[in-house]
Design a protein around this motif. Sequence first.
Motif, PDB file in Angstrom:
ATOM      1  N   ILE A  34      63.005  37.666  38.251  1.00 56.73           N
ATOM      2  CA  ILE A  34      61.947  36.791  38.755  1.00 56.73           C
ATOM      3  C   ILE A  34      62.438  36.024  39.981  1.00 56.73           C
ATOM      4  O   ILE A  34      61.722  35.876  40.972  1.00 56.73           O
ATOM      5  N   ARG A  35      63.673  35.539  39.940  1.00 56.29           N
ATOM      6  CA  ARG A  35      64.229  34.828  41.091  1.00 56.29           C
ATOM      7  C   ARG A  35      64.438  35.757  42.276  1.00 56.29           C
ATOM      8  O   ARG A  35      64.318  35.343  43.432  1.00 56.29           O
ATOM      9  N   ALA A  36      64.752  37.032  41.989  1.00 63.61           N
ATOM     10  CA  ALA A  36      65.041  37.978  43.068  1.00 63.61           C
ATOM     11  C   ALA A  36      63.785  38.469  43.758  1.00 63.61           C
ATOM     12  O   ALA A  36      63.827  38.892  44.917  1.00 63.61           O
ATOM     13  N   ALA A  37      62.654  38.426  43.075  1.00 66.00           N
ATOM     14  CA  ALA A  37      61.441  39.054  43.579  1.00 66.00           C
ATOM     15  C   ALA A  37      60.759  38.222  44.657  1.00 66.00           C
ATOM     16  O   ALA A  37      60.661  37.001  44.544  1.00 66.00           O
ATOM     17  N   ASP A  38      60.277  38.896  45.695  1.00 59.76           N
ATOM     18  CA  ASP A  38      59.419  38.245  46.675  1.00 59.76           C
ATOM     19  C   ASP A  38      58.037  37.984  46.077  1.00 59.76           C
ATOM     20  O   ASP A  38      57.347  37.060  46.490  1.00 59.76           O
ATOM     21  N   GLU A  39      57.636  38.826  45.120  1.00 58.03           N
ATOM     22  CA  GLU A  39      56.336  38.643  44.485  1.00 58.03           C
ATOM     23  C   GLU A  39      56.353  39.246  43.092  1.00 58.03           C
ATOM     24  O   GLU A  39      56.917  40.328  42.879  1.00 58.03           O
ATOM     25  N   VAL A  40      55.738  38.549  42.139  1.00 57.73           N
ATOM     26  CA  VAL A  40      55.574  39.041  40.773  1.00 57.73           C
ATOM     27  C   VAL A  40      54.078  39.056  40.467  1.00 57.73           C
ATOM     28  O   VAL A  40      53.427  38.000  40.459  1.00 57.73           O
ATOM     29  N   ALA A  41      53.515  40.247  40.235  1.00 59.35           N
ATOM     30  CA  ALA A  41      52.105  40.347  39.862  1.00 59.35           C
ATOM     31  C   ALA A  41      51.961  39.962  38.391  1.00 59.35           C
ATOM     32  O   ALA A  41      52.673  40.484  37.530  1.00 59.35           O
ATOM     33  N   ILE A  42      51.038  39.038  38.110  1.00 57.45           N
ATOM     34  CA  ILE A  42      50.864  38.527  36.754  1.00 57.45           C
ATOM     35  C   ILE A  42      49.579  39.099  36.162  1.00 57.45           C
ATOM     36  O   ILE A  42      48.473  38.794  36.621  1.00 57.45           O
ATOM     37  N   PHE A  43      49.736  39.975  35.167  1.00 57.09           N
ATOM     38  CA  PHE A  43      48.577  40.522  34.466  1.00 57.09           C
ATOM     39  C   PHE A  43      49.050  41.154  33.162  1.00 57.09           C
ATOM     40  O   PHE A  43      50.249  41.368  32.953  1.00 57.09           O
ATOM     41  N   GLU A  44      48.105  41.428  32.263  1.00 56.93           N
ATOM     42  CA  GLU A  44      48.406  42.078  30.993  1.00 56.93           C
ATOM     43  C   GLU A  44      48.215  43.593  31.153  1.00 56.93           C
ATOM     44  O   GLU A  44      47.412  44.048  31.972  1.00 56.93           O
ATOM     45  N   GLU A  45      48.941  44.366  30.345  1.00 52.44           N
ATOM     46  CA  GLU A  45      48.893  45.823  30.475  1.00 52.44           C
ATOM     47  C   GLU A  45      47.476  46.365  30.301  1.00 52.44           C
ATOM     48  O   GLU A  45      47.073  47.313  30.987  1.00 52.44           O
ATOM     49  N   HIS A  46      46.690  45.757  29.396  1.00 58.14           N
ATOM     50  CA  HIS A  46      45.336  46.261  29.148  1.00 58.14           C
ATOM     51  C   HIS A  46      44.397  46.003  30.333  1.00 58.14           C
ATOM     52  O   HIS A  46      43.307  46.578  30.400  1.00 58.14           O
ATOM     53  N   GLU A  47      44.821  45.158  31.286  1.00 60.90           N
ATOM     54  CA  GLU A  47      43.999  44.871  32.456  1.00 60.90           C
ATOM     55  C   GLU A  47      44.146  45.935  33.542  1.00 60.90           C
ATOM     56  O   GLU A  47      43.397  45.917  34.532  1.00 60.90           O
ATOM     57  N   ALA A  48      45.090  46.825  33.397  1.00 60.29           N
ATOM     58  CA  ALA A  48      45.326  47.851  34.416  1.00 60.29           C
ATOM     59  C   ALA A  48      44.226  48.907  34.386  1.00 60.29           C
ATOM     60  O   ALA A  48      43.770  49.328  33.321  1.00 60.29           O
ATOM     61  N   SER A  49      43.815  49.350  35.568  1.00 59.85           N
ATOM     62  CA  SER A  49      42.852  50.447  35.668  1.00 59.85           C
ATOM     63  C   SER A  49      43.558  51.769  35.369  1.00 59.85           C
ATOM     64  O   SER A  49      44.792  51.840  35.325  1.00 59.85           O
ATOM     65  N   ARG A  50      42.775  52.848  35.177  1.00 67.98           N
ATOM     66  CA  ARG A  50      43.361  54.157  34.938  1.00 67.98           C
ATOM     67  C   ARG A  50      43.867  54.738  36.258  1.00 67.98           C
ATOM     68  O   ARG A  50      43.146  54.789  37.245  1.00 67.98           O
ATOM     69  N   HIS A  51      45.136  55.145  36.272  1.00 64.99           N
ATOM     70  CA  HIS A  51      45.745  55.664  37.490  1.00 64.99           C
ATOM     71  C   HIS A  51      46.521  56.960  37.258  1.00 64.99           C
ATOM     72  O   HIS A  51      46.552  57.826  38.139  1.00 64.99           O
ATOM     73  N   VAL A  52      47.182  57.080  36.111  1.00 65.07           N
ATOM     74  CA  VAL A  52      48.106  58.192  35.869  1.00 65.07           C
ATOM     75  C   VAL A  52      47.478  59.131  34.838  1.00 65.07           C
ATOM     76  O   VAL A  52      47.498  58.833  33.632  1.00 65.07           O
ATOM     77  N   PRO A  53      46.927  60.244  35.267  1.00 63.38           N
ATOM     78  CA  PRO A  53      46.222  61.142  34.329  1.00 63.38           C
ATOM     79  C   PRO A  53      47.087  61.582  33.153  1.00 63.38           C
ATOM     80  O   PRO A  53      46.615  61.658  32.018  1.00 63.38           O
ATOM     81  N   ARG A  54      48.345  61.902  33.409  1.00 60.21           N
ATOM     82  CA  ARG A  54      49.196  62.474  32.369  1.00 60.21           C
ATOM     83  C   ARG A  54      49.699  61.437  31.369  1.00 60.21           C
ATOM     84  O   ARG A  54      49.970  61.756  30.206  1.00 60.21           O
ATOM     85  N   ASP A  55      49.849  60.182  31.801  1.00 61.31           N
ATOM     86  CA  ASP A  55      50.453  59.169  30.930  1.00 61.31           C
ATOM     87  C   ASP A  55      49.803  57.809  31.175  1.00 61.31           C
ATOM     88  O   ASP A  55      50.228  57.056  32.054  1.00 61.31           O
ATOM     89  N   PRO A  56      48.781  57.468  30.397  1.00 60.24           N
ATOM     90  CA  PRO A  56      48.131  56.169  30.571  1.00 60.24           C
ATOM     91  C   PRO A  56      49.081  54.985  30.393  1.00 60.24           C
ATOM     92  O   PRO A  56      48.812  53.894  30.896  1.00 60.24           O
ATOM     93  N   GLY A  57      50.189  55.211  29.697  1.00 61.54           N
ATOM     94  CA  GLY A  57      51.164  54.138  29.520  1.00 61.54           C
ATOM     95  C   GLY A  57      51.809  53.693  30.816  1.00 61.54           C
ATOM     96  O   GLY A  57      52.429  52.617  30.872  1.00 61.54           O
ATOM     97  N   ASP A  58      51.694  54.532  31.847  1.00 65.60           N
ATOM     98  CA  ASP A  58      52.270  54.178  33.149  1.00 65.60           C
ATOM     99  C   ASP A  58      51.251  53.544  34.092  1.00 65.60           C
ATOM    100  O   ASP A  58      51.586  53.215  35.235  1.00 65.60           O
ATOM    101  N   ASP A  59      50.016  53.384  33.614  1.00 67.94           N
ATOM    102  CA  ASP A  59      48.987  52.822  34.494  1.00 67.94           C
ATOM    103  C   ASP A  59      49.382  51.454  35.034  1.00 67.94           C
ATOM    104  O   ASP A  59      49.107  51.123  36.189  1.00 67.94           O
ATOM    105  N   HIS A  60      50.041  50.649  34.186  1.00 65.16           N
ATOM    106  CA  HIS A  60      50.369  49.292  34.617  1.00 65.16           C
ATOM    107  C   HIS A  60      51.382  49.280  35.764  1.00 65.16           C
ATOM    108  O   HIS A  60      51.390  48.342  36.575  1.00 65.16           O
ATOM    109  N   VAL A  61      52.232  50.308  35.857  1.00 71.21           N
ATOM    110  CA  VAL A  61      53.210  50.372  36.948  1.00 71.21           C
ATOM    111  C   VAL A  61      52.490  50.599  38.276  1.00 71.21           C
ATOM    112  O   VAL A  61      52.788  49.936  39.283  1.00 71.21           O
ATOM    113  N   VAL A  62      51.529  51.525  38.284  1.00 67.15           N
ATOM    114  CA  VAL A  62      50.744  51.757  39.494  1.00 67.15           C
ATOM    115  C   VAL A  62      49.931  50.512  39.838  1.00 67.15           C
ATOM    116  O   VAL A  62      49.825  50.123  41.004  1.00 67.15           O
TER     117      VAL A  62
END
Length: 417
Positions: free
Chosen positions: A72-100
């Motif tokens: 957190i100290r090293a980051a220029d920016e930290v996006a604050i949200f919950e995993e369930h708030e992520a839109s669908r991005h990764v067809p093969r693995d919805p678990g990675d949607d939050h990374v995108v």
Amino acid sequence: MSDRPRYLLDTEALIRAFRSDGPARELLQRGMVRDMSFVTSTTVLDELDDVLARPKFGVARSDREAIRTVLIRAADEVAIFEEHEASRHVPRDPGDDHVVEAALRTEADVLVTHDDAFDEVAGSPFQVMEDGAACQALRDGFPYGDLRLQAPQEREELARALGRSVAASPRRAAYDLLVSATSDVIFEAGDGGLMWAALGSSHACDLVTDLVANAGPGLLVDLRDGGSYDYLSGTRSDIGRRGAAPALDIIWYSSDRAAAEADAEPHVPTISDYGWSDDHRHRVVLAGLLLVIVPVEGPEGEPDVRGLFPVSEPLAVPPLIDNAYRITTPGRAGEDLTVLALDPAGFTSSTWTWLAGGPSSFIATTALDHAALQRLFLAADLAAQIRGLPIPDPAVLQQTLPARLHPLITSGRTDRA
């Protein structure tokens, strides 16, 4: 020149960064000293915590909390949200949607991952790269930001111009330029007759850059670790996007290689003309700047002694690296770090970064002895504390005020010619 790029490392890349001395670690370290912008999200940090808690790693909760704090100290920016708030991005693995989602929210330029599922993300505005390729791209693209570096010929001509001024001395001429550049600053009175003013980080970048460009050969820089150097030759600054703290490099030459090239073929551009050189840099992640005036006559008839203290943001201690491109050397108890980097042309650049926060260096025209510098640094710490700027460990401010401020300067005593 472009802004420093924004890199987001996925969970596995962060684990590699902490566990092994490889390209992922180099990327993390570069982000921690602001060679590039490291961005992340609460979801990535949460996933990292979950993975490190598994029996395979068995990292204790206190250590996981420490890792989270470092990131957190090293980051220029930290996006604050919950995993369930992520839109669908990764067809093969919805678990990675939050990374995108994190990469999109932080406007990352590069997503660092070994997971080829991210290759299927449609129309992403960022590149997907493995650790090694991402690290190589950063090496090839460095430096970023606004680089103002004088070639040896330019520096010598500037020194002659300063010497030809009415002051008849490069240092006295640099003093006059410093006075002129800060003539509209409103000062506050301190103890012992000392005067000081605090400037914001953007103003600080502009002031230091202009001063070095116009008075570099007449300037001195004293580092908080005791190093002292003459003849400043350039700056590199990058304010970055989204309000990230400015990174400012104060540059001086330490090698004769570029000068030897210029002497051998004076009409042929040297490597330094293209932005690369054997040089030393003091890296400041700017929180602000203090301008200090001491009511003591200088050795060349200056009415007073004055200079600039760049004030650094505190930085987390980066993991150490020793590879073919980058060698790091830690200072005292996590206070500072020296990075020796090899550029694509085969030249080296040494960057000294003050990690502790607070006044990190002193740019002036008057050579002072070490005792005077220590007192001035402590006075600058006090001024920074008053203005709410970062300071080093508060224990350094517990010394008695008279010992800190009297006498501030022993006139005429210097440790340099």
